[in-house]
Each structure stands twice: as C-alpha cells, then as structure tokens.
Design a protein around this motif. Structure first.
Motif, PDB file in Angstrom:
ATOM      1  N   PRO A 122      -6.651  -1.564  -1.646  1.00  0.00           N
ATOM      2  CA  PRO A 122      -6.067  -0.150  -1.385  1.00  0.00           C
ATOM      3  C   PRO A 122      -4.864   0.051  -2.362  1.00  0.00           C
ATOM      4  CG  PRO A 122      -5.803  -0.955   0.555  1.00  0.00           C
ATOM      5  CD  PRO A 122      -6.569  -1.846  -0.292  1.00  0.00           C
ATOM      6  N   ALA A 148      -5.807   0.352  -5.866  1.00  0.00           N
ATOM      7  CA  ALA A 148      -6.492   1.831  -6.339  1.00  0.00           C
ATOM      8  C   ALA A 148      -5.212   2.829  -6.256  1.00  0.00           C
ATOM      9  CB  ALA A 148      -7.396   2.204  -4.954  1.00  0.00           C
ATOM     10  N   ALA A 149      -4.315   2.751  -5.395  1.00  0.00           N
ATOM     11  CA  ALA A 149      -3.198   3.694  -5.231  1.00  0.00           C
ATOM     12  C   ALA A 149      -2.308   3.807  -6.323  1.00  0.00           C
ATOM     13  CB  ALA A 149      -2.506   3.424  -3.966  1.00  0.00           C
ATOM     14  N   ILE A 184       0.773  -1.036   0.095  1.00  0.00           N
ATOM     15  CA  ILE A 184       0.099  -0.064  -0.009  1.00  0.00           C
ATOM     16  C   ILE A 184       0.776   1.347   0.116  1.00  0.00           C
ATOM     17  CG2 ILE A 184      -1.863   1.150   1.143  1.00  0.00           C
ATOM     18  CD1 ILE A 184      -2.424  -1.423   2.552  1.00  0.00           C
TER      19      ILE A 184
END
Lengths: 224, 253, 54
Positions: free
Chosen positions: A214, A217-218, A150
């Motif tokens: 995440p 998404a990042a 992440i």
C-alpha cells in the motif's frame, strides 16, 4: 543497475544524507528523552508508580518519537523530485520503498535501542526486564517504520499532513503498543513472555511483507 | 474479462455510470424508506414494549436494541468501504469511490452511537460512564479509523486523488481491524478490573432476540437510505459540468 | 406494564434508556437531513450558475 544494487544504493544514499543532517536526526531522540522525563514531573516521583508505568511510558514515547520522524521518510525526495525518478525506474517500487524504510529505521529506530534501556533504568524498571525491552524494541520499532510508511506516503503530497498522519498511523500502532509494553511488564514481574514475543514476530513479518505494497500504491497516487 | 458473462458486464457498466446510479437511487429510496419504517417500528415496539424485563439488569438492558445493532453496523460499513476501495482500485469504478466516501460519515455515526449508548448502558450497570472494556475500546479505535478516512479525504484537494488515497486507507484499515480487535481483547482479559460485569450477555430470550434482529435489519436499510442521500450530493458535485446534471438542474428550476 | 407513565419510567432506568434512544435518533436524522439540505443548496447554486452563463 540490478535490483539488489539499486536496493543497497538507496539505503546508502539515505544514510549519507541523514548523516549530513545530524541535528535533524537527533531531534526524535531528544523528543523521546524529554517526553519520558515529563512523566515523573507530571505524575510524581513515586518509585512504585513509575516502575509500574515504565513499560507504558517508554513505549508510548517511542511511538510518538517514531511518528514525528516519519515525515522525513519521503519529504525531501518528494520535494527534490527524486521520488518521481524512483517511480520511473524499471525496478519494482515496493522493493525501493522497502529500502527506504530500512534506512529510516536505521536512523530513527536504532538509536532508540540505545537510549530506551537507559531511560528504563531511570524509571526503575527491574533489570530482569531490560533484555525483554531490548527484544521488543528490536522487533517492534521496524514495524512502526513499516506501518508509518503507509501513512506518510498517503500524506506526502499535502503541505500540512502533520496532524492527519497521527490520526492515520496511531490507531494502527495499537497492537504493537499492547503486546510490546505488556511483554516488558510481564518480564518485570518475572513471568514468561513467549506468547507476546511470538505475536510481535508474527506482526513484524506480516508488516514487512504487506506494508510496502500500500505504501508504494499510495506514493504513485501522491506523485501524480 | 472474457470469463465474465456479457449481461453481467453490461449491467455492471450501466449501474456504474453516475446518471444511471442517480436515477436508480431515486427509484429505490421510497421503497427503502417504507421497509425501514416497518422494520424499525416493529423492532421498537417489540423491544421497548413486548420484550420481558431482564431479571438482572431490569429495563436498562433495552438499550441493547440500538447499542448492539449500531456496533454491528459500525463494522459492517467499514467492510463495505474496504470492498468498495478494492473495486475502485482494481476496476477504477467511479461509483465505488462515491459509495466509499458516502459511507464514511454514516459508519462514524453508528460507531459514535454504539459508544454513547454503551456508556449510557454502563452507567447503571458499572456505576461509571466509561469502563475500558474490550468492546467499547475497540469501538473507540474504530471511530478513530473512520475519522482518519474522513479527514484524509477532506485534506486532499483533488477529489480523484483523494478517492484513491481513501481506498488504500480503507483496505489497510480492514486488514488491521481483526488484529486490533484481537489485541484489545487480549489486553482486556489481562487488565480486567474487579468491578466489570458482563453487559453483553443478558440471558437472551427469544422475545428479546427477535426485536434485536429486526432492529439490526432496519439499520441496514437505514444505512442504504442515508448512504444514497450522501451519494446523490457527491455525484452532483463531481458531475456538475456534465450534460445530464445541467438538464436535471433545468427541470428542477 | 400498566400505564404509559410506567412505560416511560423503564423501571427506574428511564433517563438512560431514553437518552440513548434520543441521541441515536438525532444522529440518524442528521445523517439524512443534512445531505438533503446540501443537495438543495447545490442545485440552487448550479441553477444560478447556469442562468449567469446564458
């Protein structure tokens, strides 16, 4: 290409690439060994003190070693554009990211499993704790790669994300550090460690399921 | 979208537009400041003057009236940030981004205050400035989480990308906070030093409780005030090429 | 509590109590004052820019 074959193709490709840059892979391991060596030099070679500190020393050094290796997770893919290809592919990005994390763990976490018990003996950790140390490493080093993914995917677009990633990732590593090093310490004293191991298993599954979301998404955000 | 009644959708889109939010903030601010002064005045008067002295801790316990509300706020604001992050990621609402990033420095400030006052309270109680007690340690980690959000936002040049990054990070953080909190508490009970006295439980008297709740409410209003101040700057920065900002600048100049 | 001096002394804990309140006050004030100054600065800059563009 089916999803499963894409998944394994990514792992295979990353492992081959890593094997070509052997020197680079070895760096986190050397770093780990050196940091562990610094402790007796810094706090003195009192065997009792070192024995008491051994679980903490090994786990803190492992956290730092994995954190330093995180940059290699997406850096080269970001630079040569293969990350964009991954985003454009028809497969869900989370699964592809998961494959990359597995490959990363095999390159950085797995070697720690070999080196850490050796260093634990140098520090005087009781032999009865070695099994628990290995178990915590097996369970928790993948978590470090998962959570770390992440952090890297948030900072991969930055030219100098190195310092920031430590600020983002290290606080999230704290539960792992607490439970893993405590399990090793308790095992050294001959106590039961079921609770800690169960919690680590729970953390492992939770981060395996949740962390790629995440991270994916990042990555989308970083590439745009 | 059709499940949501039309008036709510309209309200949502209106408040979500930056110029509307800006003027709304201007209208709200005097009221918020007034209520804050009343609440904080009453809370401080009650806490510092009216409330009886604690039979164990003497008057040092009076630090509770900022320490505990600040600690509550530090968590509360992080949760708000995560909610704003979710709204911004799902509905791409610009104002949610603004509120998120404007809250971060205030949350970090409250965390800092909770740490410093905890340390100042601990010195007479424990005899040292810092004890690795569960609340102070989690508060310290929370400060790191805030600093992570702030520095990530600062590091990414393009502010739209930065907003998305921070939204994701806030959500990840809020999932982790309970786990971190639980693990720190667990760690603390195992390694508890012999000198640690419980500082969070003075036998709470109703005269002590009321000022505490007053201060906690006052801090909520303070947060709204400070957040709107930061948000106004942030909106002006982002919208500086828009027509409404140009008009605003002309009327001010 | 009889006198103001006694109130300030806080039963011997005055230093800790008032330092805590003082630091909190300073931090909270800064959080409101700094954005106010920033906004003034920004508005001034924007006004200058608009004048130049005309």
């Amino acid at each position: 290409m089916s999803l499963v074959s894409a998944f394994f193709a990514i792992i295979r490709r990353d492992l081959i690439l890593a094997f070509r840059r052997r020197a680079e892979i070895a760096n986190p391991i050397f770093f780990f060994i050196i940091v562990v060596t610094l402790f007796p030099l810094g706090v003195g070679a009192n065997p009792k003190l070192l024995q008491a500190m051994a679980p903490g020393i090994i786990w803190v050094s492992a956290l730092l070693a994995v954190m330093l290796s995180l940059d290699s997770l997406f850096r080269s893919d970001f630079d040569d554009g293969s990350l964009e290809q991954m985003l454009l592919s028809s497969h869900p990005l989370t699964v592809l990211v998961f494959a990359k994390i597995i490959a990363h763990w095999m390159v950085t976490g797995l070697p720690l499993l070999v080196v850490a018990p050796l260093l634990a003996i140098f520090l005087g950790l009781p032999e009865q704790a070695l099994g628990t140390l290995l178990l915590t490493l097996v369970l928790a080093t993948p978590v470090l790669s998962l959570i770390g993914s992440i952090g890297v995917s948030l900072t991969v677009g930055l030219r100098r994300g190195g310092m920031i990633i430590s600020l983002l990732v290290l606080p999230l590593y704290i539960p792992v550090l607490i439970f893993a090093s405590n399990a090793v310490e308790m095992a050294g004293n001959g106590l039961a460690v079921d609770a800690q191991i169960n919690i680590l298993i729970a953390i492992f599954f939770m981060s395996a399921v949740l962390a790629p979301l995440p991270a994916a998404a990042a990555l989308k955000m970083s590439v745009n | 979208m059709s499940i949501i009644p039309a008036p709510i959708v309209r309200f949502y889109h209106r408040t979500a537009s930056p110029p509307h939010f800006y003027s709304l903030a201007n209208k709200l601010l005097p009221w918020l400041v007034g209520i804050f002064i009343l609440l904080a005045g009453a809370g401080l008067y009650g806490g510092l003057y009216l409330a009886p002295t604690d039979y164990q801790q003497g008057d040092s316990y009076r630090i509770i009236y900022i320490h505990v509300p600040a600690a509550w706020m530090s968590l509360f604001i992080y949760v708000i940030m995560a909610v704003m992050g979710a709204i911004s990621l799902i509905w791409r609402m610009k104002i949610a981004d603004v509120v998120l990033i404007s809250s971060a420095p205030i949350g970090a400030s409250f965390t800092f205050i909770a740490l410093v006052t905890g340390s100042l309270w601990g010195k007479p109680m424990w005899g040292t400035w810092w004890v690795w007690d569960a609340r102070l340690t989690s508060e310290l980690i929370l400060l790191f989480l805030y600093l992570g959000v702030i520095s990530l936002y600062g590091a990414i040049e393009d502010k739209r990308t930065a907003s998305r990054a921070v939204a994701i990070l806030a959500l990840v953080g809020v999932v982790n906070i309970p786990i971190i909190h639980y693990s720190v508490q667990w760690w603390n009970t195992l390694h508890q030093g012999p000198t640690v006295a419980k500082m969070d439980k003075p036998s709470i008297h109703i005269d002590m409780l009321i000022p505490l709740l007053l201060m906690a409410t006052a801090f909520k209003f303070y947060y709204a005030i400070a957040m709107l101040q930061v948000a106004k700057v942030e909106i002006l920065k982002r919208e500086q090429n828009m027509q409404w900002v140009k008009k605003l600048v002309e009327t001010k100049a | 509590m009889n006198s103001f001096a006694e109130f300030l002394a806080m039963g011997g804990y005055g230093f800790y109590v008032w330092t805590a309140y003082g630091i909190a006050l300073v931090v909270l004030l800064l959080n409101v004052v700094l954005p106010l100054l920033q906004r003034k600065q920004l508005l001034r800059e924007l006004a200058l820019k608009q004048k130049r563009e005309k």
